[in-house]
Write an enzyme that holds these catalytic residues in place. Structure first.
Site, PDB file in Angstrom:
ATOM      1  N   CYS A   5      -1.125 -15.744 -17.117  1.00  0.00           N
ATOM      2  CA  CYS A   5      -0.896 -15.397 -15.565  1.00  0.00           C
ATOM      3  C   CYS A   5      -1.704 -14.563 -14.941  1.00  0.00           C
ATOM      4  O   CYS A   5      -2.365 -14.478 -13.846  1.00  0.00           O
ATOM      5  CB  CYS A   5       0.656 -14.893 -15.245  1.00  0.00           C
ATOM      6  SG  CYS A   5       1.876 -15.807 -16.153  1.00  0.00           S
ATOM      7  N   HIS A  32      -0.914   9.752  -1.519  1.00  0.00           N
ATOM      8  CA  HIS A  32      -0.730  10.051  -0.006  1.00  0.00           C
ATOM      9  C   HIS A  32      -1.676  11.039   0.632  1.00  0.00           C
ATOM     10  O   HIS A  32      -2.151  11.902   0.051  1.00  0.00           O
ATOM     11  CB  HIS A  32       0.734  10.899  -0.139  1.00  0.00           C
ATOM     12  CG  HIS A  32       1.694   9.999  -0.433  1.00  0.00           C
ATOM     13  ND1 HIS A  32       2.252   9.062   0.356  1.00  0.00           N
ATOM     14  CD2 HIS A  32       2.541  10.177  -1.639  1.00  0.00           C
ATOM     15  CE1 HIS A  32       3.219   8.530  -0.213  1.00  0.00           C
ATOM     16  NE2 HIS A  32       3.520   8.868  -1.444  1.00  0.00           N
ATOM     17  N   ILE A  70       0.955   5.608  -4.595  1.00  0.00           N
ATOM     18  CA  ILE A  70       0.344   6.111  -3.728  1.00  0.00           C
ATOM     19  C   ILE A  70      -0.362   7.078  -3.803  1.00  0.00           C
ATOM     20  O   ILE A  70       0.229   8.312  -4.113  1.00  0.00           O
ATOM     21  CB  ILE A  70       1.265   5.634  -2.304  1.00  0.00           C
ATOM     22  CG1 ILE A  70       1.670   4.581  -2.096  1.00  0.00           C
ATOM     23  CG2 ILE A  70       0.236   6.453  -1.119  1.00  0.00           C
ATOM     24  CD1 ILE A  70       2.772   4.449  -1.032  1.00  0.00           C
ATOM     25  N   ILE A  86       8.536  18.229  -9.905  1.00  0.00           N
ATOM     26  CA  ILE A  86       7.297  17.670  -9.367  1.00  0.00           C
ATOM     27  C   ILE A  86       8.008  16.232  -8.791  1.00  0.00           C
ATOM     28  O   ILE A  86       7.681  15.033  -9.449  1.00  0.00           O
ATOM     29  CB  ILE A  86       6.205  17.370 -10.311  1.00  0.00           C
ATOM     30  CG1 ILE A  86       5.929  18.930 -10.794  1.00  0.00           C
ATOM     31  CG2 ILE A  86       4.987  16.883  -9.498  1.00  0.00           C
ATOM     32  CD1 ILE A  86       5.387  19.909  -9.762  1.00  0.00           C
ATOM     33  N   LYS A  97      10.816   8.977   2.107  1.00  0.00           N
ATOM     34  CA  LYS A  97       9.873   8.380   3.171  1.00  0.00           C
ATOM     35  C   LYS A  97      10.369   7.163   3.486  1.00  0.00           C
ATOM     36  O   LYS A  97       9.618   6.334   4.492  1.00  0.00           O
ATOM     37  CB  LYS A  97       8.705   8.397   2.331  1.00  0.00           C
ATOM     38  CG  LYS A  97       7.952   9.711   1.912  1.00  0.00           C
ATOM     39  CD  LYS A  97       6.487   9.648   1.535  1.00  0.00           C
ATOM     40  CE  LYS A  97       6.068  10.786   0.973  1.00  0.00           C
ATOM     41  NZ  LYS A  97       6.507  11.088  -0.325  1.00  0.00           N
ATOM     42  N   GLU A 126       4.275  14.878 -26.394  1.00  0.00           N
ATOM     43  CA  GLU A 126       4.946  14.005 -25.500  1.00  0.00           C
ATOM     44  C   GLU A 126       5.959  13.245 -26.450  1.00  0.00           C
ATOM     45  O   GLU A 126       5.584  12.721 -27.434  1.00  0.00           O
ATOM     46  CB  GLU A 126       3.859  12.845 -25.011  1.00  0.00           C
ATOM     47  CG  GLU A 126       4.605  11.595 -24.398  1.00  0.00           C
ATOM     48  CD  GLU A 126       5.694  12.082 -23.354  1.00  0.00           C
ATOM     49  OE1 GLU A 126       5.334  12.563 -22.271  1.00  0.00           O
ATOM     50  OE2 GLU A 126       6.900  11.585 -23.283  1.00  0.00           O
ATOM     51  N   CYS A 182       5.301 -14.977 -15.422  1.00  0.00           N
ATOM     52  CA  CYS A 182       6.162 -15.520 -16.455  1.00  0.00           C
ATOM     53  C   CYS A 182       6.518 -14.319 -17.437  1.00  0.00           C
ATOM     54  O   CYS A 182       7.227 -14.902 -18.513  1.00  0.00           O
ATOM     55  CB  CYS A 182       5.327 -16.475 -17.320  1.00  0.00           C
ATOM     56  SG  CYS A 182       4.454 -15.802 -18.907  1.00  0.00           S
TER      57      CYS A 182
END
Ligand SMILES: Cc1cc2nc3c(=O)[nH]c(=O)nc-3n(C[C@H](O)[C@H](O)[C@H](O)COP(=O)(O)OP(=O)(O)OC[C@H]3O[C@@H](n4cnc5c(N)ncnc54)[C@H](O)[C@@H]3O)c2cc1C
Lengths: 477, 325
Positions: free
Chosen positions: A403, A51, A49, A336, A251, A33, A436
């Site tokens: 937060c 799907h 999501i 992809i 979509k 990577e 914040c």
């Protein structure tokens, strides 16, 4: 030179899902990577999501892999102790004409094998999705749609692959691939590695990587999507993930939520030339607000607390997943685009099949650790459980991020599990992800990161070399 | 569950003044919770002068101002101070849950004073488009990095907005050897104090662009530049006026908002626009016995006024508690 059976290029959801799947076999695996951490490519900026498989052309590969992926993701998420929430989606029609199109959508999706679809009427919508616009007259309901934290998903796939012996080398960019039969020589800025099979899962750069082995039969065109997150105070704004009817290229603008509970609106779909263009725009903001208002009129622009853009790696209509016969041993997993996050575990199985078909022996390891030990996030557990955790480890009570209620313990654990940057900490723990934006916790996080990694605070980066937070210091570190 | 007469959340100037005043008005069972490891709140990073002119008739730095109250409160043994104590939940009946290294506690006070201060608005809240590289800081974070941590965030700085912290940081960066290339303010005038414009900006020859806005932030790993344009009365950019400023750092100083998420959890009515409690009288909220003071009540210009109003909050809470008996 180190020799491996498999070299995977790209540490996004696709590359790490493949690494995790293959790590059950007696193979030596390395994944490269180029960024400082995995999940820093397309896989960090998307809608998250899982799907159900609706809105795909019936004969498409992506449709088939999406439906399979939806099923596989649930199982895998359980094994890896990752939160997967089934939310269900509604594709909403605003006119009789649109309502008519729902019937065809349902048929297409059923042909792909999407389960439990139902067309629901206005009355159902009023009752089950009260904040949805009153103009909506019907919707296609797909209960199997789910949500997941996309980066935590990638981190956990990677972590489990490593537990099972795969090597993940971050910060290594593949520059050249030389065919030295019977193996490839993969050249990075830190030396060369040998591998029998090369799997190209390089996302936006899959065309460049493919060209390194002489295969130039596709181009990746980035398609930008801008997304806007709303304050967590609005958690529960919608019960389901809301979609308009799909257009040809996307979509549409959705009203969804992240796995951590922030409502999210977007994404846009804009073809761009620059693979690094992750800027948001005022036009994008306007378009997204407009689209979101159509679905949920009460959304207010002042509730937006964060935004980002992602680039879909598009190579034509469908995914490209194939062995390249002109470069034996080289497998492309390219183009992809959406629903790639969903399809990843199914893509991994398909790649395993391709490897088998091309002569790789897949023999199961005697011991495969399919489970991953869960880490705790205080924001996601009941107070009583927090109390127990603090008893066990006092630093769960040492709150760093005001937060999102993130403790020093969670930050240290994130670092122990592989975070090396401020973004890596943010994606894993949510520290800096609240309203914040890190104004409160940045200095503390820098200190913890420096302590745990032995780095100077001057070397602390947002997301890798070149993104150092501060320029100089008066202090001795 | 522990019971207390009075709990004060926040150990900045507001919380300190309120606690001392409640004690002086007869309340002896007081717990003060502070999430940081020291008292004084934001004053600790405000090492410039200008504090106390009204209240002490002296010119003090932020830490000096805070210190006067910290010394005083430390001498009052019946005020218990709990540092690194982070309140995570507040219920309607004023039950508070807080975490601390090593423990989780619940406490129910008869009266509660919230003195949680404010936070800075972010780039996201004013929707500045562009990329999200390293080098974008709220002015307050930059102040903390320089004054507390001894780290200089950048060398070529553009400041968005002319809030007081932004103005003060313009001078601070300049003194540290960085170049402040401009302050971009969308309004025709500053929202900061005039004295800060003179002493922090004009005296250093820092360009300040009124009626201008930042259109975009550029840069992939680190900030590289910002695009700026002039705006008309409706705040829309005027075509043809766009120009770029190269910089490695962007400070955002576009205003402060009271931090009131906890009382909102307890059902206190909050003004959506200002994030202040809806109130009929200073420090009061819609829930009897829950008081809010200092910058979490409303954003004050001077700490001296915070002190005075917070002392009143201490008195109000004391009277409320006495009224219950
Ligand atoms: C706005 C948006 C919303 C989306 N929403 C959804 C959704 O809701 N559901 C869904 O299923 N899908 C969604 N998608 C699609 C999904 O995000 C992608 O399909 C998926 O993340 C692609 O993963 P990947 O692993 O192929 O790519 P990446 O995550 O980009 O991984 C590729 C990696 O390869 C590395 N790399 C590249 N070149 C080299 C090299 N030479 N050497 C070493 N490393 C290299 C890159 O740095 C990168 O990390 C969305 C996409 C976008 C943009």
């Amino acid at each position: 030179m180190n020799l491996y059976d498999i070299a995977i290029i790209g540490g996004g959801v696709v590359g790490t899902a493949i690494a995790r799947e293959l790590s059950r076999y007696r193979l030596t695996i390395v994944l490269f990577e180029k960024e400082a951490e995995v999940a820093f490519g397309v896989s960090k900026s998307n809608s998250g999501i899982i799907h159900p498989g609706t809105q795909n052309p019936p004969a498409s590969l992506k449709g088939k892999l999406c439906v399979q992926g939806n099923i596989l993701t649930r199982r895998l998420a359980r094994e890896l102790a990752v939160d997967f929430k089934e939310a269900g989606e509604l594709i909403v029609a605003f006119s009789e004409e649109e309502a008519g199109r729902l019937i065809q959508l349902k048929k297409d999706a059923e042909a792909l094998g999407v389960p439990r679809l139902k067309i629901v009427d206005k009355k159902w919508l009023r009752k089950n999705e009260p904040n949805l616009s009153g103009e909506a007259i019907a919707a296609l309901y797909a209960p199997t749609a789910g949500i997941i934290s996309p980066y935590r998903w990638v981190y956990d796939l990677a972590e489990n692959a490593i537990q099972n012996g795969a090597e993940i080398r971050t910060g290594l960019e593949v520059k050249k691939i030389l065919a030295k039969k019977p193996r490839f020589e993969i050249v990075t800025q830190k030396g060369a590695f040998g591998a029998r099979f090369v799997i190209n899962a390089a996302g936006l750069y899959a065309d460049d990587v493919s060209a390194m082995s002489g295969i130039k039969n596709f181009k990746i065109k980035p398609r930008k999507g801008e997304e806007f997150l709303l304050d967590k105070k609005l958690e529960g704004l919608t019960k389901h993930l809301l979609f308009p009817l799909p257009s040809n290229i996307s979509k549409g603008i959705l009203v969804t939520r992240t796995s951590d509970g922030n409502p999210m609106i977007g994404p846009t779909a804009e073809d761009v030339d620059d693979k690094t263009d992750l800027s948001t725009t005022s036009e994008g903001f306007r378009k997204v607000l407009e689209g979101a208002h159509k679905l949920v009129p009460s959304i207010n622009e002042n509730d937006v607390i964060a935004y980002f853009a992602g680039l879909r790696p598009v190579a034509g209509e469908d995914f490209i997943i194939r062995h390249e016969d002109e470069a034996p041993g080289f497998i492309n997993v390219a183009g992809i685009q959406s629903p790639g996050l969903t399809a990843a575990p199914a893509i991994a199985l398909m790649v395993a099949g391709i490897l088998r078909d091309h002569g790789l022996l897949l023999k199961k390891k005697a011991v495969f650790r399919k489970h991953r030990k869960k880490e705790y996030h205080l924001f996601a557990i009941p107070i009583a459980k927090t109390k127990k955790l603090i008893k066990k480890d006092a630093s769960y009570g040492d709150i760093v991020c005001r937060c999102e209620m993130v403790s020093a313990k969670e930050v240290r654990e994130a670092i122990a599990r592989g975070a090396t940057t401020m973004d890596g900490i943010k994606f894993r723990t949510r520290a800096q992800a609240g309203r914040c934006h890190g104004s409160f916790c940045t200095t503390r996080l820098m200190k913890i990161l420096a302590q745990e990694t032995g780095l100077s605070r001057l070397a602390v980066t947002k997301r890798g070399k070149g993104s150092e937070l501060v320029k100089t210091g008066r202090v001795s570190d | 569950m522990i019971k207390r007469d009075l709990v004060i959340v926040g150990g900045g100037p507001a919380g300190l003044a309120a606690a001392i005043s409640a004690y002086e008005n007869g309340i002896k069972d007081i717990l003060l919770l502070e999430r940081d490891q020291y008292l004084g709140g934001l004053l600790n990073q405000c090492i410039h002068t200008g504090f106390g002119i009204e209240y002490f008739k002296e010119v003090l730095t932020g830490p000096e101002y805070a210190d006067r109250f910290i010394r005083k409160i430390k001498n009052i043994t019946s005020i218990e101070i709990s540092l690194r104590s982070f309140v995570v939940r507040l219920e309607k009946d004023k039950t508070l849950t807080y975490l601390k290294p090593g423990g989780l506690f619940t406490v129910r006070p008869r009266a509660l004073i919230m003195a949680t201060g404010c936070r800075e608005k972010t780039r996201e809240m004013v929707h500045i488009p562009g990329t999200r590289p390293a080098g974008i800081f709220s002015a307050g974070l930059a102040q903390k990095l320089i004054n507390i941590e001894g780290l200089l965030p950048g060398k070529e700085v553009v400041i968005i907005g002319s809030g007081d912290i932004g103005l003060i940081m313009a001078r601070r960066f300049t003194l540290e050897g960085a170049e402040v290339k401009g302050i971009i303010e969308i309004q025709p005038t500053t929202r900061g104090l005039l004295r800060n414009v003179v002493q922090c900006v004009e005296d250093f020859g820092i360009p300040i662009y009124f009626n201008h806005k930042v259109l975009r932030i550029h840069g992939s790993d680190r900030v590289e530049k910002v695009s700026v344009a002039k705006v008309d009365e409706k705040m829309n950019e005027i075509a043809g006026t766009e120009f770029d400023i190269e910089c490695d750092t962007v400070l955002v100083s576009v205003g402060l908002i009271p931090e009131n998420e906890l009382i909102e959890m307890a059902g206190v009515i909050i003004d959506k626009r200002t994030n202040s409690p809806v109130s009929t009288e200073v420090n009061k909220t819609s829930v009897p016995g829950i008081f809010v003071c200092g910058n979490s009540y409303k954003v004050y210009d001077y700490v001296d006024s915070v002190t005075v109003d917070s002392q009143l909050a201490g008195k109000m809470a004391a009277e409320y508690i006495k009224g219950l008996d």
